[in-house]
Design a protein around this motif. Structure first.
Motif, PDB file in Angstrom:
ATOM      1  N   SER A 234       0.854  -1.189   0.000  1.00 59.52           N
ATOM      2  CA  SER A 234       0.000   0.000   0.000  1.00 59.52           C
ATOM      3  C   SER A 234       0.884   1.231   0.000  1.00 59.52           C
ATOM      4  N   LEU A 235       0.431   2.259  -0.664  1.00 65.41           N
ATOM      5  CA  LEU A 235       1.247   3.452  -0.799  1.00 65.41           C
ATOM      6  C   LEU A 235       1.303   4.222   0.521  1.00 65.41           C
ATOM      7  N   SER A 236       2.476   4.226   1.127  1.00 68.68           N
ATOM      8  CA  SER A 236       2.573   4.969   2.379  1.00 68.68           C
ATOM      9  C   SER A 236       3.832   5.833   2.377  1.00 68.68           C
ATOM     10  N   VAL A 237       4.374   6.013   1.198  1.00 68.05           N
ATOM     11  CA  VAL A 237       5.615   6.766   1.110  1.00 68.05           C
ATOM     12  C   VAL A 237       5.384   8.214   1.529  1.00 68.05           C
ATOM     13  N   ASN A 238       6.259   8.681   2.379  1.00 67.11           N
ATOM     14  CA  ASN A 238       6.074  10.003   2.947  1.00 67.11           C
ATOM     15  C   ASN A 238       7.141  10.967   2.463  1.00 67.11           C
ATOM     16  N   LEU A 239       7.436  10.882   1.176  1.00 64.06           N
ATOM     17  CA  LEU A 239       8.507  11.707   0.651  1.00 64.06           C
ATOM     18  C   LEU A 239       8.235  13.207   0.739  1.00 64.06           C
ATOM     19  N   PRO A 240       6.990  13.664   0.466  1.00 60.11           N
ATOM     20  CA  PRO A 240       6.765  15.116   0.565  1.00 60.11           C
ATOM     21  C   PRO A 240       7.148  15.674   1.938  1.00 60.11           C
ATOM     22  N   ALA A 241       6.938  14.877   2.989  1.00 56.20           N
ATOM     23  CA  ALA A 241       7.286  15.354   4.322  1.00 56.20           C
ATOM     24  C   ALA A 241       8.793  15.259   4.576  1.00 56.20           C
ATOM     25  N   LEU A 242       9.449  14.319   3.895  1.00 61.34           N
ATOM     26  CA  LEU A 242      10.877  14.116   4.153  1.00 61.34           C
ATOM     27  C   LEU A 242      11.750  15.157   3.445  1.00 61.34           C
ATOM     28  N   LEU A 272       9.293  11.468  -6.242  1.00 61.12           N
ATOM     29  CA  LEU A 272       9.900  12.800  -6.244  1.00 61.12           C
ATOM     30  C   LEU A 272       9.046  13.782  -7.041  1.00 61.12           C
ATOM     31  N   MET A 273       8.568  13.324  -8.196  1.00 52.53           N
ATOM     32  CA  MET A 273       7.753  14.200  -9.034  1.00 52.53           C
ATOM     33  C   MET A 273       6.454  14.565  -8.302  1.00 52.53           C
ATOM     34  N   ALA A 274       5.860  13.571  -7.646  1.00 53.25           N
ATOM     35  CA  ALA A 274       4.620  13.822  -6.899  1.00 53.25           C
ATOM     36  C   ALA A 274       4.881  14.818  -5.772  1.00 53.25           C
ATOM     37  N   GLN A 277       5.262  18.311  -7.113  1.00 54.97           N
ATOM     38  CA  GLN A 277       3.967  18.871  -7.488  1.00 54.97           C
ATOM     39  C   GLN A 277       3.245  19.391  -6.249  1.00 54.97           C
ATOM     40  N   GLU A 278       3.317  18.599  -5.197  1.00 55.47           N
ATOM     41  CA  GLU A 278       2.682  18.972  -3.934  1.00 55.47           C
ATOM     42  C   GLU A 278       3.305  20.261  -3.393  1.00 55.47           C
TER      43      GLU A 278
END
Lengths: 281, 449
Positions: A234-242, A272-274, A277-278
């Motif tokens: 399940s998608l739980s990657v928290n890259l925008p916060a990192l 990274l692209m997502a 965008q965020e």
């Protein structure tokens, strides 16, 4: 090269013993070497399976079908797009091992560049080079029964996957992040304590958090945690916060991009692209 | 197809080598007219995507060229970039690097001896088959290999693609007590290494010699591993050295019109790197246990300048090198002093740097050009197998011709002999790919699924 599937299906003479095959596409050999690095278990494993195709280990080669096939490496040539289909057709269960096979590997950096320019850089006669513009995971070409992450895969996890398949059960491979393993080892957080950039919070567990244990930040060689793949998750990657944390630890945009563009660049690139965008919205 | 006078022999999938390749032999009127080691490993473009990376990144990135010898790539990359930046590392860090490298030598050479090479001499398909009749030997090999991996695990964090290496040194230096845990294991490994040398010296070896020039790094006072000056030993016994920064002027690729492969040559002549070259050039610096193992194995006395040019006997030299690497690892542990800092900073400088180290299968050269902020603007990697290809093909030609002259080998016998001739050099095809031409014939059918 034309891959040939054994026309007449021939089973191992040792009836009842499952057959194991190991194949390789574009890769460094490190993940199949992991199997030979299981020094304590190798001979006992060899007693439980019939090794039917493992070019690096034995000259004895049997045609398929195979009960369990391990594939290392990514698809980067027209010939390998055919080869992987033939491998799939000859395999009851197909398990991909390592970042090349599950995410395209380091050679997927070509996906963001001009591959013809790459060929001119490396080869005297680029016209001789028969390559695709992209390096893609096996799952982009054929159905895959299980993906084992890592650059390279972890020895214990590889044995777990083989053992589970032999027992007919689901492999016990958790898909949480490296942070969990780091806490379990009792490590002090390298980011919190030392401001060291670390991809542990967004990286798939499996290595045992070795980088933080050695005082460096995780560099993401197991790919994104919780990323949905052909075998679930399940998608739980928290890259925008990192990303802001990486920046506050001294990385600029180019550093962040390089950090994510290594052995699982194709997978992390989407994240990274997502995240960008965020950031913009 | 066994027409005696003329035939074409193609083995589509070489086995017990690292990476994937094929061999191609053409015979006309009982004369070998073409002998090729062909490569179908796909290109991965390392030298291209290294451009634009930070100067701190090549040790981790180039490790992925080869899962069999990642430490060699890490060490050559560090050496080249530290050279570009004019940085010298703490001698205690150098000693730790050498210890790590000893781990890779023990692991990789033992892997080749037991799992890839020995089955050739004992008439079986692989070590797992061998274990059915000689389980004790195979178990000893796995134990010895594991001792090498234990060094890599402790110093590197893991055996394949170690994480603890960084530009300027290590992320973390081990405490002396941690290294002591390796000492007892390596003491046992020394006995296993001696027994290995004794075991392989009982094998039978075809009588043949390579006339290639032998190229290895040399460091007076020690058996060169993690650095040194390139030294070439010619067939006539002439030994000469050249500065590392002239490497690409001396070792050049040549595109031969009749061939589909690129060849590296040293000053225009065929050359060979690896165990045979190191033994000939650095043999006088072997430790006593390694030297004694060499003498007992019939290699002559390396302290007196013994040279072995028979590629089939390379298994003996590898076994001697494992004895050496174990004794050297023990010495490094016994004399270990933790460095005051595990690494030195390596601030970027505009310029070009050169680095070379001795990978288990031979000299591995790296060159990087950096700009002011440390961005890599150019990268060149010259792996040992690419350099050895000319000598390997010459071996193929010579070995096949000798077999044809001596009798009437059938295709299977000839193919098996040729595969052995290739395996003698422990070729790492994954490494060498980016230097080899890929226009292989697409007609082979032996690759079975």
């Amino acid at each position: 090269m034309p891959a040939r599937v054994g026309a007449a299906a021939r089973w191992s003479e040792e009836a009842g013993v499952p057959t194991l095959a190991v194949f390789k596409l574009a890769s460094c050999d490190g993940c199949q070497l992991t199997l030979l690095d299981c020094e304590d278990e190798l001979l006992s494993l060899a007693g439980k399976v019939k090794i039917a195709h493992f070019l690096e280990a034995t000259s004895a080669v049997l045609p398929g079908p195979y009960d369990l096939t391990l594939v290392e490496g990514s698809v980067t040539t027209p010939a390998d797009t055919e080869h992987i289909r033939a491998i799939r057709a000859a395999s009851r269960r197909l398990v991909t091992i390592g970042a090349c096979a599950t995410a395209g590997g380091i050679q997927a950096l070509r996906n963001f560049a001009d591959v013809e320019e790459f060929a001119r850089t490396v080869y005297a006669r680029p016209d001789y080079i028969d390559t695709l513009a992209t390096s893609t995971p096996v799952s982009a070409h054929v159905a895959v029964d299980f993906e084992l992450r890592g650059c390279p895969v972890d020895r214990r996890q590889l044995l777990e996957v083989i053992t589970a398949h032999l027992a007919g059960r689901k492999p016990d491979i958790p898909d949480h992040s490296v942070c969990f393993e780091c806490k379990r080892r009792g490590n002090v957080c390298v980011t919190v304590a030392h401001g060291t950039p670390c991809l542990g919070p967004v990286t798939h567990a499996g290595c045992g958090a070795i980088c933080p244990t050695y005082g460096r930040g995780c560099y993401g060689c197991f790919g994104p945690a919780g990323r949905p793949g052909p075998t679930g998750g399940s998608l739980s990657v928290n890259l925008p916060a990192l990303i802001p944390v990486l920046k506050s630890d001294g990385m600029d945009d180019r550093d962040v991009e390089r950090f994510l563009h290594t052995f699982n660049s194709a997978d992390f690139h989407e994240e990274l692209m997502a995240a960008r965008q965020e950031e913009q919205s | 197809m066994t027409h005696r006078g003329s035939r074409t022999l193609h083995v589509g999938s070489l086995t017990r080598v690292e990476g994937e390749g094929a061999l191609h032999l053409e015979v006309q009127d009982n004369t070998v007219t073409r002998a090729q080691l062909q490569i179908y490993e796909p290109p991965r473009f390392f030298e291209a995507f290294l451009r634009g990376r930070a100067h701190t990144e090549p040790p981790d990135i180039t490790a992925r060229v080869c899962g069999i010898c990642p430490v060699a790539y890490q060490m050559s990359a560090c050496a080249a970039i530290e050279d570009a930046c004019g940085v010298t590392v703490d001698p205690r860090v150098v000693a730790l690097r050498r210890l790590l490298y000893c781990g890779e030598w023990i692991e990789s050479q033992t892997l080749h001896i037991y799992l890839l090479h020995a089955p050739d001499f004992l008439g079986c398909d692989g070590a797992i088959e061998l274990a059915r009749t000689a389980r004790g030997h195979v178990e000893r090999g796995l134990r010895l290999k594991q001792a090498g991996n234990a060094i890599l695990d402790l110093l590197g964090g893991r055996a394949i693609h170690p994480v603890n290496v960084r530009l300027g040194g290590f992320h973390r230096a081990p405490a002396p007590a941690e290294l002591q845990t390796l000492h007892a294991r390596l003491t046992h490994a020394l006995e296993d290494a001696r027994l290995t040398a004794a075991w392989v010296s009982g094998f039978e070896f075809p009588d043949t010699e390579t006339d290639a020039d032998l190229l290895a790094l040399a460091t007076p006072g020690t058996y060169a591993i993690e650095g040194g000056t390139p030294a070439a030993l010619r067939l006539d016994g002439n030994l000469s050295t050249f500065p590392l920064h002239t490497f690409l002027d001396r070792v050049r690729e040549e595109h031969l019109p009749h061939s589909t492969a690129l060849y590296s040559t040293l000053d225009g002549r065929r050359h060979l790197t690896g165990s045979l070259a190191r033994f000939a050039i650095s043999g006088r610096w072997l430790t006593r246990p390694a030297r004694d193992a060499a003498v007992a194995a019939g290699l002559g006395d390396p302290w007196e300048g013994a040279v072995c040019r028979n590629p089939f006997r390379s298994i003996l030299v590898r076994a001697v090198e494992v004895v050496y690497a174990v004794t050297e690892a023990l010495r490094l542990i016994e004399t270990y002093e933790p460095p005051s800092r595990p690494y030195v900073e390596v601030p970027p400088v505009v310029g070009t740097g050169h680095g070379a180290t001795e990978a288990p299968r031979g000299l591995l050269y790296h060159r990087y050009a950096l700009d002011a902020d440390g961005t890599v603007t150019d990268a060149r990697l010259v792996p040992p197998t690419a350099q050895n290809q000319g000598a390997i093909e010459d071996d193929l030609r010579r070995t096949a011709q000798a077999a044809l002259d001596a009798g009437e080998p059938d295709d299977a016998e000839l193919a098996a002999l040729c595969e052995r001739a290739i395996r003698n050099h422990d070729p790492c095809i994954s490494c060498s790919t980016h230097f080899l031409d890929l226009t292989v014939e697409r007609t082979r059918s032996a690759r079975t699924v």
